[in-house]
Write a protein that holds these residues in place. Structure first.
Motif, PDB file in Angstrom:
ATOM      1  N   ALA A 132       0.867  -1.173   0.000  1.00  0.00           N
ATOM      2  CA  ALA A 132       0.000   0.000   0.000  1.00  0.00           C
ATOM      3  C   ALA A 132       0.903   1.222   0.000  1.00  0.00           C
ATOM      4  CB  ALA A 132      -0.884  -0.011   1.229  1.00  0.00           C
ATOM      5  N   LYS A 133       0.601   2.151  -0.890  1.00  0.00           N
ATOM      6  CA  LYS A 133       1.382   3.407  -0.886  1.00  0.00           C
ATOM      7  C   LYS A 133       0.860   4.239   0.260  1.00  0.00           C
ATOM      8  CE  LYS A 133       2.068   3.754  -5.869  1.00  0.00           C
ATOM      9  NZ  LYS A 133       1.579   4.473  -7.061  1.00  0.00           N
ATOM     10  N   GLU A 134       1.691   4.436   1.265  1.00  0.00           N
ATOM     11  CA  GLU A 134       1.186   5.009   2.497  1.00  0.00           C
ATOM     12  C   GLU A 134       0.955   6.499   2.433  1.00  0.00           C
ATOM     13  OE1 GLU A 134       2.947   3.603   6.024  1.00  0.00           O
ATOM     14  OE2 GLU A 134       2.296   1.556   5.577  1.00  0.00           O
ATOM     15  N   ASP A 135       1.311   7.092   1.340  1.00  0.00           N
ATOM     16  CA  ASP A 135       1.074   8.538   1.250  1.00  0.00           C
ATOM     17  C   ASP A 135       0.153   8.878   0.093  1.00  0.00           C
ATOM     18  OD1 ASP A 135       2.725   7.844  -0.738  1.00  0.00           O
ATOM     19  OD2 ASP A 135       4.101   9.543  -0.525  1.00  0.00           O
ATOM     20  N   SER A 136      -0.585   7.906  -0.328  1.00  0.00           N
ATOM     21  CA  SER A 136      -1.458   8.165  -1.470  1.00  0.00           C
ATOM     22  C   SER A 136      -2.809   7.502  -1.237  1.00  0.00           C
ATOM     23  CB  SER A 136      -0.795   7.600  -2.732  1.00  0.00           C
ATOM     24  OG  SER A 136      -1.612   7.835  -3.833  1.00  0.00           O
ATOM     25  N   PHE A 137      -3.856   8.299  -1.360  1.00  0.00           N
ATOM     26  CA  PHE A 137      -5.195   7.799  -1.030  1.00  0.00           C
ATOM     27  C   PHE A 137      -6.159   8.077  -2.160  1.00  0.00           C
ATOM     28  CE2 PHE A 137      -2.930   9.412   2.609  1.00  0.00           C
ATOM     29  CZ  PHE A 137      -2.871   8.301   3.420  1.00  0.00           C
ATOM     30  N   VAL A 138      -7.090   7.165  -2.293  1.00  0.00           N
ATOM     31  CA  VAL A 138      -8.161   7.382  -3.266  1.00  0.00           C
ATOM     32  C   VAL A 138      -9.448   7.558  -2.498  1.00  0.00           C
ATOM     33  CG1 VAL A 138      -9.352   6.452  -5.259  1.00  0.00           C
ATOM     34  CG2 VAL A 138      -6.943   5.928  -4.884  1.00  0.00           C
ATOM     35  N   PHE A 139     -10.048   8.692  -2.608  1.00  0.00           N
ATOM     36  CA  PHE A 139     -11.282   9.017  -1.889  1.00  0.00           C
ATOM     37  C   PHE A 139     -12.493   8.794  -2.777  1.00  0.00           C
ATOM     38  CE2 PHE A 139     -10.983  11.147   2.238  1.00  0.00           C
ATOM     39  CZ  PHE A 139      -9.612  11.189   2.409  1.00  0.00           C
ATOM     40  N   THR A 140     -13.540   8.291  -2.167  1.00  0.00           N
ATOM     41  CA  THR A 140     -14.832   8.246  -2.845  1.00  0.00           C
ATOM     42  C   THR A 140     -15.820   8.972  -1.951  1.00  0.00           C
ATOM     43  OG1 THR A 140     -14.191   6.070  -3.575  1.00  0.00           O
ATOM     44  CG2 THR A 140     -16.465   6.708  -3.979  1.00  0.00           C
ATOM     45  N   VAL A 141     -16.486   9.953  -2.493  1.00  0.00           N
ATOM     46  CA  VAL A 141     -17.402  10.765  -1.689  1.00  0.00           C
ATOM     47  C   VAL A 141     -18.769  10.751  -2.347  1.00  0.00           C
ATOM     48  CG1 VAL A 141     -17.884  13.059  -0.802  1.00  0.00           C
ATOM     49  CG2 VAL A 141     -15.532  12.252  -0.935  1.00  0.00           C
ATOM     50  N   GLU A 142     -19.781  10.480  -1.554  1.00  0.00           N
ATOM     51  CA  GLU A 142     -21.147  10.568  -2.056  1.00  0.00           C
ATOM     52  C   GLU A 142     -21.917  11.422  -1.083  1.00  0.00           C
ATOM     53  OE1 GLU A 142     -23.862   7.270  -3.391  1.00  0.00           O
ATOM     54  OE2 GLU A 142     -21.934   6.237  -3.243  1.00  0.00           O
ATOM     55  N   THR A 143     -22.750  12.302  -1.563  1.00  0.00           N
ATOM     56  CA  THR A 143     -23.505  13.131  -0.627  1.00  0.00           C
ATOM     57  C   THR A 143     -24.974  12.760  -0.670  1.00  0.00           C
ATOM     58  OG1 THR A 143     -24.222  14.916  -2.074  1.00  0.00           O
ATOM     59  CG2 THR A 143     -21.958  14.999  -1.271  1.00  0.00           C
ATOM     60  N   THR A 144     -25.679  13.259   0.324  1.00  0.00           N
ATOM     61  CA  THR A 144     -27.116  13.001   0.382  1.00  0.00           C
ATOM     62  C   THR A 144     -27.874  13.909  -0.577  1.00  0.00           C
ATOM     63  OG1 THR A 144     -27.353  14.653   2.096  1.00  0.00           O
ATOM     64  CG2 THR A 144     -27.004  12.394   2.811  1.00  0.00           C
ATOM     65  N   GLY A 145     -27.161  14.884  -1.125  1.00  0.00           N
ATOM     66  CA  GLY A 145     -27.813  15.862  -1.988  1.00  0.00           C
ATOM     67  C   GLY A 145     -28.012  17.190  -1.293  1.00  0.00           C
ATOM     68  N   ALA A 146     -27.748  17.214   0.003  1.00  0.00           N
ATOM     69  CA  ALA A 146     -27.919  18.460   0.746  1.00  0.00           C
ATOM     70  C   ALA A 146     -26.944  19.515   0.221  1.00  0.00           C
ATOM     71  CB  ALA A 146     -27.688  18.217   2.233  1.00  0.00           C
ATOM     72  N   ILE A 147     -25.745  19.118  -0.035  1.00  0.00           N
ATOM     73  CA  ILE A 147     -24.775  19.986  -0.703  1.00  0.00           C
ATOM     74  C   ILE A 147     -24.104  19.140  -1.778  1.00  0.00           C
ATOM     75  CG2 ILE A 147     -24.323  21.627   1.166  1.00  0.00           C
ATOM     76  CD1 ILE A 147     -22.034  19.919   2.069  1.00  0.00           C
ATOM     77  N   THR A 148     -23.443  19.788  -2.712  1.00  0.00           N
ATOM     78  CA  THR A 148     -22.788  19.010  -3.758  1.00  0.00           C
ATOM     79  C   THR A 148     -21.511  18.397  -3.205  1.00  0.00           C
ATOM     80  OG1 THR A 148     -21.516  20.897  -4.507  1.00  0.00           O
ATOM     81  CG2 THR A 148     -23.649  20.548  -5.562  1.00  0.00           C
ATOM     82  N   ALA A 149     -21.016  17.415  -3.917  1.00  0.00           N
ATOM     83  CA  ALA A 149     -19.805  16.752  -3.470  1.00  0.00           C
ATOM     84  C   ALA A 149     -18.651  17.747  -3.411  1.00  0.00           C
ATOM     85  CB  ALA A 149     -19.471  15.602  -4.412  1.00  0.00           C
ATOM     86  N   TYR A 150     -18.630  18.653  -4.356  1.00  0.00           N
ATOM     87  CA  TYR A 150     -17.572  19.655  -4.353  1.00  0.00           C
ATOM     88  C   TYR A 150     -17.648  20.495  -3.090  1.00  0.00           C
ATOM     89  CZ  TYR A 150     -14.802  23.694  -5.710  1.00  0.00           C
ATOM     90  OH  TYR A 150     -13.881  24.685  -5.719  1.00  0.00           O
TER      91      TYR A 150
END
Lengths: 331, 823
Positions: A277-295
Motif C-alpha cells: 500500500a502506498k502510504e502517502d497516497s489515497f483514493v477518496f470516494t465521496v457521495e452526498t445526500t444531496g444536501a450539498i454538492t460533493a464539491y
C-alpha cells in the motif's frame, strides 16, 4: 512560537487530483500526506460539515396512523438543500433570536398541510409535494431536483433523475385523516445527529503498488497464469492475448485480500507478485445526500478542518484546552 | 420374476396398487417417485383449529353441553315444608354478550370491555317452571336470567365467533389475536392449562418408604376420594382417610362379601406366585379371627375416623366402602361385585409389579396425565355457584314459609339474586383463586393476566401448561424430558430455574380432548363382543388369552379376541361412527384394552398408513389445494386420525413415507407424521434450524423470544394497556420458518434485521455485547415508542357540575388562554 518539535519541519505539500466530479459524487486522489490527514478529512466530511435539517416540529393536527414523535423523526431525516449552511448561524449562537427559530439567520420554517379528502385513494404525503419551505434556498432535495429539471439543467449523467419523482414518503393518509404541522429547520452537524450529515458515504483507500515479477511469471504455463489471475476475487490482473504476459488492468480493484499472494505460494512461487500500500497516497470516494454538492462537501470539510486546526494553534502552549474542547463538541 | 406392476393377488386396488409390489431388479433401479408433499395439511389443520383451539373447544363444550348436564343433574328445588312448592329448570343456555344499563340490555364487544374496564360476559338464561302459593298454581317463565358469565373470546357465545377479517376490524379486534381468554374488569385473563394425574386410573408406584402401592384417585360428579393399597412387611393393606389404621386387604374383601380365601385368590389370578404373595395377608386375617362379612365389617367399624353425627360407628364402614372406597366404581342395589373385581385387579397389578418391576407405572408418562382446561375449571366453578344459589333459595324459602306473608313467595323471586353466579365467576377469574369447598379445591393462580409484551408472549401464554403439585419438589423425575412428550408437548419451551421442566407448552398440532358421552360407546363395546363383568366368575376374568376391557378406568368386561376388538373399534372411529378422539389402546403387558373417551387427554393427528404406505395421496392434496377438501374431510374419509399418547404405543409412526428408517420393516409402519416440525411448539417454531443448535440454546430462545419488542396486534394503538412498548420500524425476519408464517409472526414482527460485523478472534474483542453505530440509531434503528396509561377520574360535584376533559384553548393569536395549561 517555540514548539518542542521545532527544528525539524514536517511540513508537506499535499496534492489533490480530481478524477471524477458530479453533483452528488466525487472521486479524487490525495497524495503526499499521511493517513491521519486523510482520515481527519473523512471524518470531518461525515460528521462536521454543517447542513440544515428539520429540528423542531410543532404539530397542529395529526390524525394519521403514525404518532407525532414518529413523524418528527421522519421529517428530520429528509435532506434539505444546505448550500448556505456554512454562512448560517447555529441557533444556540444566534443573538438575533432566542433559538426558537424566529429569525432568518439561524432557521428556516416549513409548513405541511395535507388532508385526504373523501376519495377512496390513499394519499401519500411526500417531501416533494407537501413540505413547503419559507426560504427558496432551503428545500427538500427532491424539490430542488425537480426545479432543476424544469429548468432543463439536469445533468445527462444522472440516470435516476429521470426515474422516481415521488420524493420521500412521510406518511400515508386514509380518507378523513389530516396532518398539519409547522417545522423549523436548523443548522447542525452530523456529530450531533446523523440527519445533519451531508455525506452518504465517504471512503478512502491506500493506493496499491503492485509489482509483478515478470521473470518468475514467465516460468508459469499459460494455464497456471490463467488460474493465478482468476484466483483474485476482483478483476485486477489479466493476460495479454498477444504476448501472453500477465498485466495489471485495474490496480485499485485490489481489495488487499492477499488471495493472489496465497495462490502464488500454493503454486510454489512465492514472490510472484509484490503488493504494497502506498502510504502517502489515497483514493477518496465521496457521495452526498444531496444536501450539498460533493464539491461543496470537500471544500467545506477542508474549511472546517482548517478552523479546527486554527483553534488548536491559537491556544497557548500552557493554556488549557477548554476552547478546543468547546470547539470539538460544538463544531 | 413377474413384472412388479402386475401383482395378481393385490387385494383391494384403490387407485394405485396398495400392496407393496414384489421388488424386481428393474423396480429397484427405477427412480423413486416423489413423496407426496403433505405440508399443506398443516395450514389446513390450523385454519380449522386456530392456535388455541383447545381452550376454545373446552369452553364451547362447557357452554353447549357441560352446563346443561350440570343443570339437568340439579334441576329441581323444593320447599322443605311443602314439596308442592318447587322450581324446575327446563333449559339453560348462554345469551349474547351484553350489559344491563338502566334496565336496558346493550350488546357489548370485547374491545369495548377492554377500554371501559368491564367484564365481557353474557347472561346465563334458564327456562323455569315453578308453583306459587298454597294452590300450587303452575307458572312458566322462559328466558330468565340467573346471572352473567364471563365469555371466552372466539367461543360460540362470543360475538367474534366465525367473523372474517373485515368484520373483526369493525369490532376493533385484531384478526391475528387467537382468542381463548376472558376479559374481566377490563383485564385479559387466561385460565392456564392445568396438568394433573389421571383420575380413575390405577397407578402402581412406590412411596417414599419404598413400599409398593396401588393408588386410585376416584372422581365422579358426587365424590372425590383417594384409595391406596400398599404392601407393608409383605402384607397388603388398604389405606383410606376414613380409617384410623390401615385395614388388611383380605378383611376388606370379606367385608365386601368375598368370604372365602379361595375366591379372593381366584379373582386375583390362579398363578401360584400370586397366592404365595397373598399368603401372609390371608394368614393375618385368619389370626384376627375374621371369617365372615359381619366380622370384617365390625373390625372395620372400630377403625372409622369420624363416626358421623350421633357417634354411631355401627354400619359406618359399609357406607364408606360403598361411597368412598374406589368411589368411581358404582355399587348398584348393594352389589359389591364390581368393586371386588376392581380391588382384585388392583391387587393383581400390584403383585405383578412385585414379581416384575417392569410393570410399574410411570407417573411422569404423559399418557397418565390429564390436562384441565378453562372449560372444565369454569364448569366446576359454575356447578358450585349454581348449587349455592339453589340452596340459598331453598333456605330463604324455608325461613319465609314459617312467617305469614301478604303475598305468596315463589322460587323465581329467590333465584333472582343474580350476584351469586355473576360475582362468583368474576371474582374467581379475576383473582385466579379457585376456592371450591364443595369439591375440596383450593387453587391459586389458576388464571393470569395475558402478557401483551409481544405477540409471541401472548401466544406462548395460551399454550402454557402449569403443574398441579408444588414447585419446590426438587426431584428430577417430573422435570426430565419424557419420550412420550414427542409431538404433544414442546421439548424446548420450558422456563429456566425453579419451574424448569414442570411448566411445559403444547406442541403445534396437539389437541386436548373434551368429554364424550359414555353410554353409546359402552353399548358398542358390548355389541362388539365384550363379555359383561357381572356374568363372569372370578376364575374366568383372568383366563389366559382373554383381555380385560377397561372403559374410562372402569372394568367393562373381557374379550377373547383383543386385537380383533381393537381393530373393530378403530374402524368405527375412522369411519366417523364414534368420536374421533376415542382412544383404543391394547396393553399387552397388562392384558388389558383401554378405551378412553374422557376429557383432558392430549392427542395429535397422524396420517394413517397401510403397510407403510400413506393413505393420503397426491390427488387428495390437490383437492386440498383446490379448496375442495378440508382438514375435516381427511378425518371423515379415514385418511387421518387422532392418536392419544397411550394409543401411540400400538402404532409405529414414521417421520417420512419414503425413507426406510433404522431397518424397520416398512410393512409394519402404521402411521406417518404429517410434518415432523410440529413436534415443536409455537414459540420454539420461530427458531431457524433449531436442530443445528446446542439444545439449551433453543430453550433460552424460547424464553427470550417473548421479550422481543415489536408490534403487539393490529389494534395496538387502540388498546389501553398500562404499559406498551412498540418498535417504530419493526421488520419481518429475513429468514422465516414455516411456523412463523403459520402463526402470523411475519405480519406482526418483533425486532429488526441488523447488520453485524464480526471480527477479531482474540484481540480487542468483547463478549456478549456489540458496539452500535450511532448514526444508525439516529436514523431509526431500534427506535421505540413507550406508551403508558394514565387514569383520571372525572369527578362529579353535584348540581350538574362535573369535570370535563378538553384540549387547551387558545385565543385568536394562538396564545393559551390559561397560562397553567400545557400543550
Amino acid at each position: 512560537m517555540e514548539r518542542s518539535a521545532a527544528g525539524a519541519s514536517y511540513q508537506r505539500f499535499p496534492r489533490v487530483r480530481i478524477r471524477e466530479l458530479k453533483d452528488e459524487y466525487a472521486k479524487f486522489e490525495l497524495k503526499d500526506t499521511d493517513a491521519s490527514m486523510a482520515n481527519a478529512l473523512r471524518r470531518v466530511m461525515i460528521a462536521e460539515v454543517p447542513t440544515v435539517a428539520i429540528d423542531l416540529v410543532e404539530i397542529e393536527s395529526n390524525s394519521s396512523v403514525l404518532n407525532d414523535e414518529f413523524l418528527a423523526h421522519r421529517l428530520g431525516l429528509i435532506p434539505l438543500t444546505s448550500s448556505g449552511a456554512m454562512s448560517m448561524r447555529f441557533s444556540r449562537d444566534c443573538d438575533a433570536c432566542d433559538g426558537d427559530g424566529s429569525c432568518e439567520h439561524c432557521s428556516v420554517e416549513f409548513h405541511l398541510a395535507a388532508r385526504a379528502t373523501d376519495s377512496g385513494q390513499t394519499l401519500e404525503v411526500t417531501s416533494t409535494k407537501d413540505l413547503r419551505s419559507t426560504d427558496p434556498k432551503v428545500c427538500p432535495v427532491d424539490q430542488q431536483r425537480e426545479y432543476q429539471q424544469a429548468l432543463g439543467n439536469v445533468d445527462a449523467y444522472e440516470p435516476d433523475a429521470a426515474g422516481d419523482h415521488r420524493g420521500i414518503l412521510i406518511v400515508k393518509l386514509r380518507r378523513g385523516q389530516e396532518l398539519r404541522l409547522r417545522a423549523i429547520a436548523r443548522k447542525g452537524i452530523g456529530k450531533d445527529h446523523a440527519k445533519w450529515s451531508p455525506a452518504a458515504t465517504v471512503t478512502f483507500m491506500y493506493e496499491p503498488d503492485i509489482r509483478i515479477n515478470q521473470e518468475l511469471m514467465e516460468t508459469l504455463t499459460l494455464e497456471e497464469k490463467q488460474s493465478w489471475v482468476e484466483s483474485s476475487p476482483t478483476k485486477v490482473f489479466d493476460i495479454d492475448p498477444v504476448t501472453q504476459q500477465v498485466t495489471i488492468v485495474d490496480a485499485e480493484a485490489y481489495t488487499y485480500d492477499d488471495e493472489v499472494i496465497k495462490k502464488a505460494e500454493a503454486m510454489g512461487k512465492p514472490g510472484l507478485v509484490e503488493i504494497n500500500a502506498k502510504e502517502d497516497s489515497f483514493v477518496f470516494t465521496v457521495e452526498t445526500t444531496g444536501a450539498i454538492t460533493a464539491y461543496e462537501l470537500i471544500m467545506n470539510a477542508i474549511t472546517v478542518l482548517r478552523q479546527k486546526l486554527d483553534a488548536v494553534r491559537l491556544q497557548d502552549d500552557d493554556g488549557d484546552l477548554l476552547d478546543l474542547g468547546a470547539h470539538l463538541t460544538g463544531g | 420374476m413377474p413384472p412388479a406392476t402386475s401383482a395378481p393377488d393385490a387385494p383391494v386396488a384403490e387407485g394405485d396398487a396398495e400392496a407393496p409390489p414384489v421388488p424386481t431388479y428393474r423396480s429397484l433401479a427405477a427412480p423413486v417417485s416423489n413423496p407426496v408433499d403433505k405440508f399443506a395439511l398443516l395450514p389446513a389443520f390450523l385454519k380449522v383449529r386456530g392456535l388455541v383451539k383447545e381452550h376454545i373447544d373446552s369452553f364451547n363444550y362447557f357452554i353447549t353441553k357441560g352446563i346443561k348436564n350440570i343443570v339437568r343433574a340439579n334441576n329441581r328445588i323444593e320447599a322443605r315444608s311443602d314439596p308442592g312448592i318447587y322450581l324446575e329448570y327446563k333449559n339453560i343456555y348462554i345469551g349474547e354478550p351484553s350489559v344491563q344499563v338502566d334496565f336496558r340490555v346493550e350488546t357489548i364487544t370485547p374491545h369495548f370491555c377492554r377500554l371501559t374496564d368491564r367484564t365481557y360476559s353474557a347472561p346465563v338464561i334458564v327456562d323455569v317452571e315453578y308453583t306459587v302459593g298454597k294452590t300450587h298454581t303452575q307458572h312458566r317463565k322462559p328466558s330468565f336470567t340467573i346471572g352473567y358469565m364471563p365469555i371466552m373470546l372466539r367461543s360460540y357465545a362470543c360475538v367474534l365467533n366465525g367473523k372474517d377479517e373485515a368484520e373483526l376490524a369493525r369490532y376493533g379486534e385484531c384478526p391475528l389475536d387467537p382468542g381463548g381468554y376472558f376479559i374481566v374488569k377490563g383485564a385479559e385473563k387466561v385460565i392456564l392449562i392445568q396438568e394433573q394425574l389421571s383420575k380413575n386410573r390405577i397407578i402402581i408406584d412406590t412411596d417414599n418408604k419404598g413400599r409398593v402401592i396401588a393408588s386410585v384417585t376416584s372422581s365422579t360428579h358426587e365424590v372425590k376420594s383417594k384409595t391406596v393399597i400398599c404392601m407393608e412387611k409383605e402384607k397388603i393393606y388398604l389405606q383410606l382417610n376414613q380409617f384410623t389404621k390401615a385395614i388388611p386387604i383380605i378383611v376388606v374383601m370379606k367385608a365386601m362379601g368375598i368370604e372365602t380365601d379361595q375366591e379372593v385368590v381366584q379373582m386375583v389370578g390362579r398363578d401360584p406366585r400370586y397366592a404365595d404373595l397373598l399368603y401372609l395377608s390371608i394368614q393375618e386375617c385368619a389370626t384376627e379371627r375374621i371369617y365372615t362379612q359381619q366380622q370384617a365389617l365390625q373390625y372395620m367399624d372400630d377403625k372409622v375416623t369420624y363416626a358421623g353425627a350421633g357417634n354411631i360407628k355401627d354400619g359406618r364402614s359399609k357406607l364408606i366402602l360403598r361411597d368412598v372406597f374406589i368411589a368411581h366404581v358404582p355399587v348398584n342395589n348393594g352389589n359389591f361385585q364390581p368393586k371386588c373385581i376392581y380391588t382384585a385387579v388392583m391387587l393383581r397389578r400390584m403383585l405383578d409389579a412385585i414379581l416384575n418391576s417392569d410393570t410399574f407405572d410411570d407417573k411422569d408418562y404423559v399418557g397418565n396425565k390429564r390436562l384441565e382446561l378453562s372449560g372444565q375449571l369454569v364448569s366446576l366453578l359454575f356447578e358450585d355457584l349454581f348449587k349455592t344459589m339453589n340452596t340459598y333459595a331453598v333456605d330463604r324459602m324455608n325461613k319465609n314459609s314459617d312467617m305469614a306473608r301478604s303475598s305468596p313467595l315463589d322460587f323465581s323471586q329467590l333465584i333472582m339474586q343474580q350476584d351469586v353466579i355473576t360475582s362468583g365467576l368474576e371474582r374467581a377469574i379475576s383473582t385466579g383463586n379457585w376456592d371450591i369447598k364443595r369439591f375440596k379445591m383450593h387453587r391459586k393462580g389458576v388464571s393470569q393476566v395475558l402478557s401483551r409484551l409481544s405477540y409471541m408472549a401472548s401466544l406462548g401464554y395460551m399454550t402454557r401448561i402449569t403443574p398441579q403439585f408444588e414447585k419446590t419438589r426438587k426431584t428430577s423425575g417430573p422435570r426430565a424430558l419424557q419420550p412420550s412428550q414427542w409431538g404433544m408437548l414442546c421439548p424446548c419451551d420450558t422456563p429456566e430455574g425453579e419451574a424448569c421442566g414442570l411448566t411445559k407448552n403444547l406442541a403445534l398440532m396437539t389437541h386436548v380432548t373434551t368429554d364424550q358421552e359414555e353410554g353409546p360407546l359402552r353399548n358398542l363395546c358390548f355389541s362388539l363382543g365384550v363379555e359383561d363383568l357381572s356374568l363372569l366368575s372370578g376364575e374366568e376374568i383372568h383366563a389366559p388369552g382373554s383381555f380385560l376391557v377397561m372403559f374410562n378406568g372402569l372394568i367393562l368386561g373381557k374379550h377373547r379376541q383383543p386385537q380383533k376388538f381393537a381393530n373393530n373399534m378403530r374402524t368405527f372411529r375412522r369411519s366417523g361412527k364414534i368420536g374421533e378422539f376415542v382412544s383404543v389402546f391394547v396393553n399387552e403387558k397388562q392384558h388389558c384394552i383401554h378405551i378412553a373417551s374422557d376429557g383432558g387427554r392430549v392427542c395429535r393427528p397422524l396420517i394413517i398408513a397401510d403397510k407403510g404406505r400413506a393413505r393420503v395421496k397426491e390427488h387428495h392434496m390437490k383437492e386440498l389445494r383446490d379448496g375442495i377438501r378440508s382438514f375435516d374431510d381427511f378425518l371423515r374419509d379415514g385418511l387421518i386420525e387422532y392418536l392419544d399418547v397411550n394409543e401411540e404405543n400400538n402404532a409405529l409412526i414414521a417421520l417420512y413415507e419414503h425413507v426406510d428408517q433404522d431397518g424397520v420393516q416398512r410393512s409394519s409402519i402404521t402411521h406417518i407424521e404429517i410434518e415432523p416440525m410440529t413436534l415443536l411448539g409455537v414459540v420454539a417454531g420461530l427458531i431457524p434450524y433449531p436442530h443445528h443448535n446446542q439444545s439449551p440454546r433453543n430453550t433460552y430462545q424460547c424464553a427470550m423470544g417473548k421479550q422481543a419488542m415489536g408490534n403487539i396486534a393490529y389494534n395496538q394503538l387502540f388498546r389501553a394497556d398500562s404499559l406498551l412498548y412498540l418498535l417504530v420500524y419493526a421488520q419481518r425476519p429475513l429468514l422465516t420458518t414455516k411456523t412463523i408464517e403459520l402463526v402470523g409472526y411475519d405480519k406482526l414482527g418483533a425486532g429488526q434485521n441488523a447488520t453485524v460485523a464480526v471480527m477479531s478472534y482474540s484481540g480487542y474483542d468483547i463478549e456478549d455485547a456489540i458496539v452500535m453505530n450511532k448514526s444508525s440509531l439516529d436514523r431509526g434503528f431500534g427506535r421505540c415508542i413507550a406508551m403508558k396509561k394514565y387514569t383520571v377520574t372525572s369527578e362529579k360535584y353535584g348540581d350538574g357540575i362535573s369535570d370535563r376533559i378538553a384540549k387547551p384553548q387558545r385565543n385568536k393569536d394562538g396564545v393559551l388562554i390559561k397560562q397553567n395549561m400545557r400543550v
